[in-house]
Write a protein that holds these residues in place. Sequence first.
Motif, PDB file in Angstrom:
ATOM      1  N   THR A 197       0.803  -1.222   0.000  1.00  0.00           N
ATOM      2  CA  THR A 197       0.000   0.000   0.000  1.00  0.00           C
ATOM      3  C   THR A 197       0.831   1.265   0.000  1.00  0.00           C
ATOM      4  OG1 THR A 197      -0.141  -0.128   2.416  1.00  0.00           O
ATOM      5  CG2 THR A 197      -1.952  -1.077   1.130  1.00  0.00           C
ATOM      6  N   GLY A 198       2.110   1.205   0.341  1.00  0.00           N
ATOM      7  CA  GLY A 198       2.917   2.408   0.391  1.00  0.00           C
ATOM      8  C   GLY A 198       2.695   3.181   1.673  1.00  0.00           C
ATOM      9  N   SER A 199       3.393   4.298   1.773  1.00  0.00           N
ATOM     10  CA  SER A 199       3.373   5.085   3.001  1.00  0.00           C
ATOM     11  C   SER A 199       2.417   6.266   2.949  1.00  0.00           C
ATOM     12  CB  SER A 199       4.786   5.598   3.311  1.00  0.00           C
ATOM     13  OG  SER A 199       5.281   6.362   2.220  1.00  0.00           O
ATOM     14  N   ASP A 200       1.844   6.565   1.794  1.00  0.00           N
ATOM     15  CA  ASP A 200       0.938   7.713   1.683  1.00  0.00           C
ATOM     16  C   ASP A 200      -0.422   7.370   2.276  1.00  0.00           C
ATOM     17  OD1 ASP A 200       3.007   8.904   0.369  1.00  0.00           O
ATOM     18  OD2 ASP A 200       2.185   8.607  -1.641  1.00  0.00           O
ATOM     19  N   ILE A 201      -0.901   8.222   3.147  1.00  0.00           N
ATOM     20  CA  ILE A 201      -2.236   8.060   3.728  1.00  0.00           C
ATOM     21  C   ILE A 201      -3.263   8.848   2.922  1.00  0.00           C
ATOM     22  CG2 ILE A 201      -3.607   8.228   5.828  1.00  0.00           C
ATOM     23  CD1 ILE A 201      -1.219   6.315   5.991  1.00  0.00           C
ATOM     24  N   LEU A 202      -2.904  10.038   2.529  1.00  0.00           N
ATOM     25  CA  LEU A 202      -3.792  10.904   1.760  1.00  0.00           C
ATOM     26  C   LEU A 202      -3.399  10.873   0.285  1.00  0.00           C
ATOM     27  CD1 LEU A 202      -3.842  13.979   4.176  1.00  0.00           C
ATOM     28  CD2 LEU A 202      -5.295  11.945   4.233  1.00  0.00           C
ATOM     29  N   ARG A 203      -4.279  11.344  -0.541  1.00  0.00           N
ATOM     30  CA  ARG A 203      -4.023  11.423  -1.979  1.00  0.00           C
ATOM     31  C   ARG A 203      -3.381  12.780  -2.289  1.00  0.00           C
ATOM     32  NH1 ARG A 203      -7.825  11.857  -5.268  1.00  0.00           N
ATOM     33  NH2 ARG A 203      -9.432  12.576  -3.831  1.00  0.00           N
ATOM     34  N   TRP A 204      -2.169  12.754  -2.837  1.00  0.00           N
ATOM     35  CA  TRP A 204      -1.493  14.008  -3.172  1.00  0.00           C
ATOM     36  C   TRP A 204      -2.289  14.810  -4.191  1.00  0.00           C
ATOM     37  CZ3 TRP A 204       2.140  15.342   0.049  1.00  0.00           C
ATOM     38  CH2 TRP A 204       2.940  14.387   0.666  1.00  0.00           C
ATOM     39  N   ARG A 205      -2.997  14.114  -5.068  1.00  0.00           N
ATOM     40  CA  ARG A 205      -3.740  14.828  -6.105  1.00  0.00           C
ATOM     41  C   ARG A 205      -4.878  15.657  -5.533  1.00  0.00           C
ATOM     42  NH1 ARG A 205      -3.298  14.866 -11.167  1.00  0.00           N
ATOM     43  NH2 ARG A 205      -1.785  13.162 -11.054  1.00  0.00           N
ATOM     44  N   SER A 206      -5.362  15.294  -4.364  1.00  0.00           N
ATOM     45  CA  SER A 206      -6.419  16.099  -3.749  1.00  0.00           C
ATOM     46  C   SER A 206      -5.899  17.467  -3.321  1.00  0.00           C
ATOM     47  CB  SER A 206      -6.992  15.353  -2.539  1.00  0.00           C
ATOM     48  OG  SER A 206      -5.995  15.152  -1.550  1.00  0.00           O
ATOM     49  N   PHE A 207      -4.582  17.618  -3.186  1.00  0.00           N
ATOM     50  CA  PHE A 207      -4.000  18.916  -2.842  1.00  0.00           C
ATOM     51  C   PHE A 207      -3.535  19.671  -4.084  1.00  0.00           C
ATOM     52  CE2 PHE A 207      -3.296  16.129   0.789  1.00  0.00           C
ATOM     53  CZ  PHE A 207      -3.755  16.907   1.844  1.00  0.00           C
ATOM     54  N   TYR A 208      -2.855  18.954  -4.995  1.00  0.00           N
ATOM     55  CA  TYR A 208      -2.206  19.633  -6.111  1.00  0.00           C
ATOM     56  C   TYR A 208      -3.055  19.695  -7.370  1.00  0.00           C
ATOM     57  CZ  TYR A 208       1.698  18.312  -3.093  1.00  0.00           C
ATOM     58  OH  TYR A 208       2.520  18.113  -2.027  1.00  0.00           O
ATOM     59  N   ALA A 209      -4.032  18.795  -7.499  1.00  0.00           N
ATOM     60  CA  ALA A 209      -4.903  18.750  -8.679  1.00  0.00           C
ATOM     61  C   ALA A 209      -4.034  18.686  -9.940  1.00  0.00           C
ATOM     62  CB  ALA A 209      -5.840  19.948  -8.684  1.00  0.00           C
ATOM     63  N   THR A 210      -4.187  19.645 -10.853  1.00  0.00           N
ATOM     64  CA  THR A 210      -3.421  19.653 -12.100  1.00  0.00           C
ATOM     65  C   THR A 210      -2.410  20.789 -12.140  1.00  0.00           C
ATOM     66  OG1 THR A 210      -5.136  21.008 -13.154  1.00  0.00           O
ATOM     67  CG2 THR A 210      -5.308  18.606 -13.392  1.00  0.00           C
ATOM     68  N   HIS A 211      -2.034  21.307 -10.988  1.00  0.00           N
ATOM     69  CA  HIS A 211      -1.064  22.400 -10.940  1.00  0.00           C
ATOM     70  C   HIS A 211       0.345  21.809 -11.003  1.00  0.00           C
ATOM     71  CE1 HIS A 211      -4.122  25.417  -9.979  1.00  0.00           C
ATOM     72  NE2 HIS A 211      -4.660  24.502  -9.200  1.00  0.00           N
ATOM     73  N   ASP A 212       0.988  21.957 -12.162  1.00  0.00           N
ATOM     74  CA  ASP A 212       2.281  21.312 -12.349  1.00  0.00           C
ATOM     75  C   ASP A 212       3.355  21.910 -11.460  1.00  0.00           C
ATOM     76  OD1 ASP A 212       2.358  23.721 -13.663  1.00  0.00           O
ATOM     77  OD2 ASP A 212       3.570  22.986 -15.334  1.00  0.00           O
ATOM     78  N   MET A 213       3.233  23.197 -11.082  1.00  0.00           N
ATOM     79  CA  MET A 213       4.235  23.792 -10.210  1.00  0.00           C
ATOM     80  C   MET A 213       4.245  23.111  -8.850  1.00  0.00           C
ATOM     81  SD  MET A 213       5.620  25.964 -12.125  1.00  0.00           S
ATOM     82  CE  MET A 213       6.629  26.680 -10.861  1.00  0.00           C
ATOM     83  N   ALA A 214       3.086  22.791  -8.339  1.00  0.00           N
ATOM     84  CA  ALA A 214       3.021  22.097  -7.047  1.00  0.00           C
ATOM     85  C   ALA A 214       3.572  20.680  -7.155  1.00  0.00           C
ATOM     86  CB  ALA A 214       1.579  22.078  -6.545  1.00  0.00           C
ATOM     87  N   TRP A 215       3.262  19.990  -8.258  1.00  0.00           N
ATOM     88  CA  TRP A 215       3.798  18.642  -8.436  1.00  0.00           C
ATOM     89  C   TRP A 215       5.314  18.665  -8.545  1.00  0.00           C
ATOM     90  CZ3 TRP A 215       1.493  14.238  -7.554  1.00  0.00           C
ATOM     91  CH2 TRP A 215       0.100  14.154  -7.622  1.00  0.00           C
ATOM     92  N   LYS A 216       5.850  19.646  -9.268  1.00  0.00           N
ATOM     93  CA  LYS A 216       7.303  19.761  -9.375  1.00  0.00           C
ATOM     94  C   LYS A 216       7.934  19.990  -8.009  1.00  0.00           C
ATOM     95  CE  LYS A 216       7.282  21.626 -14.077  1.00  0.00           C
ATOM     96  NZ  LYS A 216       7.574  22.807 -14.921  1.00  0.00           N
ATOM     97  N   ALA A 217       7.334  20.890  -7.223  1.00  0.00           N
ATOM     98  CA  ALA A 217       7.872  21.157  -5.888  1.00  0.00           C
ATOM     99  C   ALA A 217       7.808  19.911  -5.011  1.00  0.00           C
ATOM    100  CB  ALA A 217       7.095  22.301  -5.241  1.00  0.00           C
ATOM    101  N   HIS A 218       6.730  19.145  -5.144  1.00  0.00           N
ATOM    102  CA  HIS A 218       6.605  17.918  -4.355  1.00  0.00           C
ATOM    103  C   HIS A 218       7.708  16.928  -4.697  1.00  0.00           C
ATOM    104  CE1 HIS A 218       4.860  14.314  -2.568  1.00  0.00           C
ATOM    105  NE2 HIS A 218       4.941  13.731  -3.747  1.00  0.00           N
ATOM    106  N   TYR A 219       7.927  16.696  -5.982  1.00  0.00           N
ATOM    107  CA  TYR A 219       8.943  15.719  -6.366  1.00  0.00           C
ATOM    108  C   TYR A 219      10.357  16.253  -6.163  1.00  0.00           C
ATOM    109  CZ  TYR A 219       5.666  12.279  -8.063  1.00  0.00           C
ATOM    110  OH  TYR A 219       4.689  11.314  -8.124  1.00  0.00           O
ATOM    111  N   ARG A 220      10.513  17.567  -6.132  1.00  0.00           N
ATOM    112  CA  ARG A 220      11.826  18.097  -5.751  1.00  0.00           C
ATOM    113  C   ARG A 220      12.180  17.684  -4.339  1.00  0.00           C
ATOM    114  NH1 ARG A 220      10.726  24.231  -7.836  1.00  0.00           N
ATOM    115  NH2 ARG A 220      10.565  23.748 -10.072  1.00  0.00           N
ATOM    116  N   GLU A 221      11.218  17.775  -3.447  1.00  0.00           N
ATOM    117  CA  GLU A 221      11.481  17.347  -2.068  1.00  0.00           C
ATOM    118  C   GLU A 221      11.717  15.840  -1.996  1.00  0.00           C
ATOM    119  OE1 GLU A 221      11.938  19.433   0.340  1.00  0.00           O
ATOM    120  OE2 GLU A 221      11.526  21.097  -1.022  1.00  0.00           O
TER     121      GLU A 221
END
Length: 768
Positions: free
Chosen positions: A187-211
């Motif tokens: 199941t992995g370690s994620d409890i929540l869905r990241w997409r529920s926060f970032y939706a289709t905003h690529d800047m947020a997805w980039k920042a997430h994967y940078r971390e």
Amino acid sequence: MPRAGDPVATAAAAAASFRVGMVRVVSFLVGGLNLAVLLLGLYLIDVVLPPGCGGGLAFAAAPALAGVRVLAMVGAARAQHATADAIARRHLHENDASVAADAVARHEIRVRYKRWLWWTRFGMAVGALQLVAAIYLMFVIVRDISNERRPSSCFFGQDEANQVSGRALIALFLILSWVVVIVQCFTGSDILRWRSFYATHDMAWKAHYREVFDHGIREALCCLGRAKYLTVLEEDEVYSVARLLGDLVAYRASGTGHLELLAGLALLQKHGNLPDVQTNLMEASYELMQEAAVLHPFSEACYTGPLLDFGRNPILFPCAWVYRQGALTPWARRRRPALDGDNWWRGHAAAFLRFVNIPPKALLRGRVRQSKREAAYFVVALHDKRTVVIAVRGTETPEDLITDGLCRECAFTMEDLEGLVNSEETPASTRERVISTFPHYGHGGIVESARELFMQLNEHTGENTSSGRSGFLSKLLGTGSECHGYKVRVVGHSLGGAVATVLGMMLYGKYPDVHVYAYGPLPCVDLVIAEACSHFVTTIVCNDEFSSRLSINSILRLRSAAISALSDNSPADTAMIQKLARRILHVNRYHENGSGNDIIAGTTVPNDRHNTLCNTEPDLQNMQNDFVSYNGSNASTDEHRRSEGLNRDHDVQIIPLDGPDSGVEEDPTSYREVPVEPPEMFLPGLIIHIVRQRRSFFPVWKCWNLQETGPPYKAFVAKRENFTDILVSPSMFTDHLPWRCHYAMQKILEAQTQQRSTNSDLPEIHFV
């Protein structure tokens, strides 16, 4: 309150508030199973198990750990929500933040991300303990079943009236314990869905994967003994590499999963080689291939660590490495030259000398351990051939990987190109073109490594590179020295080949007869410089190796081609995948001042690359990924590879972007501009492409008496434009191994020697 019709403000408010829909379905399943184990375990302990049960510890540990796991999930969910909220708030309001506020927000994101990582690691540790508890519980039950029935038995000690139901509950408890362990493994370690926060905003997805990449790289470096990177919170080289990798996975903003991208890459894979009959191709000369083959062992010998031995001897590589390092003959230590960063028995010097089979006095200088943006190197004097060889090591250490990842363009200075421009051997037309098109750019990490190595060889520091003080090479090659009049050959493989190329450009014109042989280098210079150094740089590309085609633009084009390949091979819902591909092929564009649309269009902004010499931090968020003309063939000839390339095997569909369904709405008053893509990097010098020939598929009984009709490899002079796209091939990684290239060159020389002896009366020319 968010303004009506403002998608950015609405998304930020949605990210800040918690909703049940944010929780993954599998998280509900895992949490429910753990609660069931907790409640059932408490019931068994209180009601079912007899007093003095010998396995009470096992029955108590399982529900206790299940309860801790539920608490860990709650803590991880809170930390994940805080992290995603910080990322969404920063990048959804990025244009309104000052520099100081942006730095504070970035620091807050990194701190929250570390806190979330701590909770996830804690949950993983609890899951491991649950596995141990489940094994122990099974052991207790099996032991009770195999032993005699006693009143204190956990499985048989119940009252006769409740014995059947008690056994059923205990069996159910054991099954639930194992189901929880198994489900948690997938199941992995994620409890929540990241997409529920970032939706289709690529800047947020980039920042997430940078971390994600930033912390992953730092932890990997810590495991390799570089603990200093783990405590750094400021932006450094690791963060620059992580930012590049995060920008490359921006396709997540369009809903594309990692497995879908891999499926697209698999569709691009092809197995064709050049046809046996070559037309309009010029084969590489015998003299050039002979010198390249003679010098190749020096580039391969630079890998004095265990990496080379691991590739050749996957099982016995420790023994092979210890032997090459000379650890079994420590009494020979004093006869070996002392290299910068070598171990106490001078094992790296011993490994280099043993591989190329030269005496210790021939190795004049070297460095085997380096810090960031530095290159390991060896300087060898071959007196019998009147040649000085400078061998630069390729990627072997974590610092080398960081140098590879610092691929933002870096501007060459006039001092870097002084030898190329002022040399009498440079054609006048080439000199004029280099000067008229200045400034020129190269791979940032490679250029800085070459500059540092140039200063090392000339013993210059800081800004005194133009001083008149004699350096190491000046003393070695100067008038009256032992190597006066010797030729200079700079060689390297992979990263070492690219660094050797830029170093050769700096040495060219300053020392006589400088020539560079780069084996499988990275594209590291712009087109003008790549063509300008064709008369003193020779690049050897072995078949389909990936490194010679690896750049930011080629990766972006490959990503786009993978999505296009999916659209061409998906009969289920072509329209949906075409829409997905359209969004990935182009940068998502956001408002500056909050209008009702969330896709921007505009004019081109001025390029600010002239403001800095080296900006090694890529900014792919400002690229327009209009790479719909990908050609994944990359052969040494246009004619043959186009006939067998991607456009025939997997016809890439070009999706119009300015049509009525493109989704782009122009509003010049509320949209910001779309900056241009980064400059294309090319392979430098004269490119020799070694191509594996297609083998015959005739049955054995039809060719029993036939001899081999042609050599297994051929070498052709190739166009550098044919190496701008990554070729997806089964051998794209194995062809990069240095011994593959050396073997291919040996086979080519054997075939050329045989051809010269049968078809020509000219004497054989040996390397001098």
